[in-house]
Motif scaffolding. Structure first.
Motif, PDB file in Angstrom:
ATOM      1  N   CYS A  92       0.763  -1.260  -0.050  1.00  0.00           N
ATOM      2  CA  CYS A  92      -0.084   0.069  -0.032  1.00  0.00           C
ATOM      3  C   CYS A  92       0.972   1.321  -0.106  1.00  0.00           C
ATOM      4  O   CYS A  92       0.226   2.416   0.199  1.00  0.00           O
ATOM      5  CB  CYS A  92      -0.957   0.110   1.260  1.00  0.00           C
ATOM      6  N   THR A  93       1.961   1.146  -0.157  1.00  0.00           N
ATOM      7  CA  THR A  93       2.861   2.461   0.010  1.00  0.00           C
ATOM      8  C   THR A  93       3.593   2.745  -1.502  1.00  0.00           C
ATOM      9  O   THR A  93       3.589   1.656  -2.303  1.00  0.00           O
ATOM     10  CB  THR A  93       4.049   2.176   0.950  1.00  0.00           C
ATOM     11  N   LYS A  98       2.011   2.294  -6.489  1.00  0.00           N
ATOM     12  CA  LYS A  98       1.535   1.364  -5.536  1.00  0.00           C
ATOM     13  C   LYS A  98       0.797   0.257  -6.218  1.00  0.00           C
ATOM     14  O   LYS A  98       0.335   0.273  -7.382  1.00  0.00           O
ATOM     15  CB  LYS A  98       0.404   1.934  -4.803  1.00  0.00           C
ATOM     16  N   CYS A 102      -5.620   0.813  -0.699  1.00  0.00           N
ATOM     17  CA  CYS A 102      -5.870   0.314   0.812  1.00  0.00           C
ATOM     18  C   CYS A 102      -6.979   1.063   1.170  1.00  0.00           C
ATOM     19  O   CYS A 102      -7.427   2.206   0.873  1.00  0.00           O
ATOM     20  CB  CYS A 102      -4.535   0.777   1.451  1.00  0.00           C
ATOM     21  N   ASP A 105      -6.071   4.238   2.878  1.00  0.00           N
ATOM     22  CA  ASP A 105      -5.214   5.038   2.169  1.00  0.00           C
ATOM     23  C   ASP A 105      -5.378   6.532   2.352  1.00  0.00           C
ATOM     24  O   ASP A 105      -6.525   6.902   2.182  1.00  0.00           O
ATOM     25  CB  ASP A 105      -5.246   4.850   0.680  1.00  0.00           C
ATOM     26  N   GLN A 111       0.760   3.394   7.400  1.00  0.00           N
ATOM     27  CA  GLN A 111       1.163   3.624   5.868  1.00  0.00           C
ATOM     28  C   GLN A 111       2.424   4.640   5.845  1.00  0.00           C
ATOM     29  O   GLN A 111       3.350   4.481   5.133  1.00  0.00           O
ATOM     30  CB  GLN A 111       0.177   4.357   5.113  1.00  0.00           C
TER      31      GLN A 111
END
Length: 154
Positions: A92-93, A98, A102, A105, A111
């Motif tokens: 999710c980073t 990406k 997410c 997010d 995160q």
């Protein structure tokens, strides 16, 4: 986080080529013996490294594998990305890169931790070259093995 054996063995094998062979092609059996890595698995790893322009191969009795660039131009990051695909710690980073969206997010404090850790890891991996590893190997006293194909006795 764990790197796969493809990354770990790939880095060891490329260090071996840079340290022991210089500009000469290194044969897979020699790398395999010195690094205790299966020749068949090395061949698989080398295919990924060749596709990314890190490694070249030459066929024939005096053939083998050699670096496509100078050791100071190949970083640990290059090798890890060639074998793993990326160096993100979590999916999710990575900003625009990406892998998946997410549900949290933009609203997840963790995160930011994973994103910062990935950036730090990339900076570290990007700062270490094969030349750096060769210098470390020399400082550690690792013996260089001369290529026996080119030794002549009279």
């Amino acid at each position: 986080m764990r790197l796969s054996t493809k990354s770990r063995y790939g880095l060891r094998a490329l260090f071996d080529i840079a340290y022991n062979s210089g500009n000469l092609p290194a044969q897979i059996q020699d790398i395999s013996r010195r690094q205790n890595i299966s020749p068949r698995y090395l061949e698989q790893i080398f295919q990924s490294l060749k596709k990314k322009g890190i490694l070249n191969s030459k066929r024939g009795p005096q053939g083998g594998y050699c670096l496509a660039k100078k050791p100071e131009e190949i970083t640990v990051k290059d090798i890890v990305q060639a074998t793993e695909g990326d160096t993100l710690l979590v999916d999710c980073t990575g900003g625009k890169k990406k892998k998946q969206q997410c549900d949290f997010d933009g609203g997840c404090v963790t995160q930011t931790v994973w994103d910062e850790a990935s950036r730090e890891l990339n900076a570290l991996f990007g700062s270490i070259t094969l030349k750096t590893l060769c210098e470390r190997g020399h400082a550690m006293g690792i013996k260089r093995e001369q290529d026996h194909r080119f030794m002549y006795f009279i």
